[in-house]
Design an enzyme around this catalytic site. Sequence first.
Site, short mmCIF file in Angstrom:
data_model
loop_
_atom_site.label_atom_id
_atom_site.label_comp_id
_atom_site.label_asym_id
_atom_site.label_seq_id
_atom_site.Cartn_x
_atom_site.Cartn_y
_atom_site.Cartn_z
N HIS A 182 -2.96 -3.29 -5.88
CA HIS A 182 -3.18 -2.92 -4.64
C HIS A 182 -4.70 -3.08 -4.36
O HIS A 182 -5.65 -2.42 -4.99
CB HIS A 182 -2.78 -1.55 -4.26
CG HIS A 182 -3.05 -0.90 -3.10
ND1 HIS A 182 -3.45 0.20 -2.41
CD2 HIS A 182 -2.94 -1.68 -1.79
CE1 HIS A 182 -3.79 0.12 -1.11
NE2 HIS A 182 -3.38 -0.62 -0.80
N SER A 220 0.76 -1.16 0.02
CA SER A 220 -0.04 0.06 0.14
C SER A 220 0.80 1.27 0.16
O SER A 220 0.26 2.26 -0.29
CB SER A 220 -0.90 -0.02 1.32
OG SER A 220 -0.17 -0.11 2.41
N ASN A 244 -4.35 6.18 -0.82
CA ASN A 244 -3.62 6.63 0.55
C ASN A 244 -2.76 7.95 0.26
O ASN A 244 -2.69 8.37 1.34
CB ASN A 244 -2.47 5.30 0.88
CG ASN A 244 -3.22 4.09 1.21
OD1 ASN A 244 -4.28 4.39 2.02
ND2 ASN A 244 -2.54 2.94 1.34
N GLU A 268 -6.16 -0.71 -7.34
CA GLU A 268 -5.15 0.20 -8.01
C GLU A 268 -4.14 -0.79 -8.89
O GLU A 268 -3.31 -1.45 -8.18
CB GLU A 268 -4.47 0.98 -6.82
CG GLU A 268 -5.35 2.05 -6.21
CD GLU A 268 -4.87 2.87 -5.02
OE1 GLU A 268 -5.18 3.88 -5.09
OE2 GLU A 268 -3.99 2.18 -4.33
#
Length: 309
Positions: free
Chosen positions: A165, A144, A215, A177
């Site tokens: 991800h 991540s 993130n 992702e």
Amino acid sequence: MAFATRPFVRLASTAAAKKLVVKHVTVIGGGLMGAGVAQVAAATGHTVILVDQTEEILNKSKKGIEDSLKRLSKKKFADKPEAGTEFVEKALKNLSTSTDPVSVVHSTDLVVEAIVENITVKNELFKALDKFAPEHTIFASNTSSLPITEMANATTRQDRFAGLHFFNPVPLMKLVEVVKTPMTSQRTFESLMDFSKALGKNPVSCKDTPGFIVNRLLVPYLMEAVRLFERGDASKEDIDVAMKLGAGYPMGPFELLDYVGLDTSKFIIDGWHALEPDNPLFAPSPLLNQLVEEKKLGKKTGEGFYKYK
């Protein structure tokens, strides 16, 4: 550029090839994320091998996957219990386990790594697997926050390497992702986009930047909430209420930090701060550091910003 001497030898022979249709998947890491990836891949007709260090871990992972499949089948086939049973059995039939990653990658199309967030350990794993996996095999990391490019450079298949991800819980969260490095081939990228869609996910594309999309936006927001509280501008309770009622978020930032784990958030922000020490968005938090040092990591330890005991 140290990696420029070898990777494009293989690239020349594969660039013109058709997209790879992923049928066989090896998932390294039987934790929450790895087991989730293995589950959705097996449930969508892929042949999956889940790998971890011990049979004990793998048995626990497989039990968790079976329980999760049963819960999903009850909702998905509420009026057809027999179809639900068949769905569970079919998915479990597609899933096998192993404690030896090297011995199982020889016939896989895709390796998805979901082990501990430690770049050295990941690099060592990919370097070892690179020697035994077939030339067509794509490598992907579920990290991540760590740089995909650095992991790719531990192998000779930079063109067949990307980030993949997933989000927790994997069986329920629709987003994936797909992270491209400067060396990721279009063939690899398209193959991973297709694979993600085959899992029933909604893939989005991102370059290899710290935190990717979610993130990169989420962690600075969480850290800014902590700084707001540290300065005494508002209480953590009011900040949580404000973001839930004012922004429509399902959880406030402090509730989310406790849910994710304060150690996880600290690990991410510390890593980004090391990469960009002058970026104020990545500045560490004394309060967060203190709570982690006191082992108050959130829900999983019974106390973080809030108490849960």
